[in-house]
Design an enzyme around this catalytic site. Structure first.
Site, PDB file in Angstrom:
ATOM      1  N   SER A  22       3.561  23.354  -7.919  1.00 39.45           N
ATOM      2  CA  SER A  22       4.165  24.911  -8.614  1.00 39.45           C
ATOM      3  C   SER A  22       5.514  24.571  -8.623  1.00 39.45           C
ATOM      4  CB  SER A  22       3.222  25.146  -6.995  1.00 39.45           C
ATOM      5  OG  SER A  22       3.852  26.440  -7.087  1.00 39.45           O
ATOM      6  N   TYR A  72       2.792  26.062   2.636  1.00 37.75           N
ATOM      7  CA  TYR A  72       2.040  25.830   1.101  1.00 37.75           C
ATOM      8  C   TYR A  72       3.170  24.922   0.017  1.00 37.75           C
ATOM      9  CZ  TYR A  72       0.969  27.097  -3.663  1.00 37.75           C
ATOM     10  OH  TYR A  72       0.482  27.487  -5.349  1.00 37.75           O
TER      11      TYR A  72
END
Length: 253
Positions: free
Chosen positions: A141, A154
């Site tokens: 990501s 995350y």
């Protein structure tokens, strides 16, 4: 047909980036093993591919469980003889300040986002060594590179994916195993819409995110699928351990 005859396994293939990549790979001639924890979703992916002439096997797998990942790869080899391309794509998000993030939240994120990738790489590499090489693509990501409020856990898991990708590239490149990562920005998937719904006004949340993206829109799953396709072909044969950012320019400002 840039992947004609190739055997691929894609996790998180029931929706979003995983499904778009599965459909893209199938159109390019690959046999696709579509893996997802959601049985109905993975069946829909299989049906979408096979009804348009592609070859797809759907498997229900929880990637946080090592034995299930190992079995999915074994099933792929039993059915199709080899594993040329492994796309460790399954991922989840939890939006909370760190002071509200529970051990259960962290374990869930680590299980899917990091352990799922780790187990896929581990057992994928075992198979690829027996066949003379292969390609691994890990979905990380942009938040593995930059920080963002409410995403601390995350971010940590996606940073771990990038560190793992770099380490594996150095460890296995000489054995003709190519390992790279994709770092998507905000992509129009069910996961990001669930994130928008965390706040009181989902429309305002989406507008605020889009305002941070120079190209002025959310990414499409197909945008990331095309990056995965590039990494899966010989055009990328000199790329090892890379983190390719596909975020509409979001991280450059």
């Amino acid at each position: 047909m840039r992947l004609n005859g190739k055997i691929s396994l894609i996790t998180g293939a029931g929706s979003g980036i995983g499904r778009a990549t599965a459909e893209c790979f199938a159109r390019e001639g690959a046999t696709v093993v579509a893996v997802d924890v959601n049985g109905d979703a993975v069946q829909a992916t299989q049906t979408a591919i096979t009804t348009t002439g592609g070859n797809c096997l759907g498997l229900v797998v929880d990637v946080s469980v090592e034995e299930q990942v190992k079995r999915a790869i074994a099933t792929t080899v039993e059915r199709f003889g080899r594993l040329d391309i492994l796309h460790n794509n399954a991922g989840i998000s939890v939006l909370k300040p760190i002071i509200e993030t529970t051990e259960a939240d962290l374990d869930k994120l680590l299980g899917v986002n990091f352990k799922g990738v780790f187990f896929g790489c581990k057992h994928g590499i075992v198979q690829m060594l027996t066949q003379g090489g292969g390609i691994i693509i890990n979905t990380a990501s942009e938040l593995g590179i930059v920080g963002q409020p409410l995403y601390s856990a995350y971010c940590a898991t996606k940073g771990g994916v990038l560190a793992l990708t770099r380490a594996l590239a150095t460890e296995w490149s000489a054995q003709n195993i190519r390992v790279n990562a994709i770092c998507p920005g905000p992509i129009d998937t069910p996961m990001i819409h669930a994130e928008f719904n965390v706040g009181p006004d989902s429309v305002a949340e989406e507008k605020a995110v889009v305002a941070t993206i120079p190209v002025g829109r959310l990414g499409k799953p197909e945008d990331i699928a095309r990056v995965a396709l590039f990494l899966a072909t010989s055009d990328a044969e000199f790329i090892h351990g890379a983190a390719i950012v596909a975020d509409g320019g979001k991280t450059i400002i």
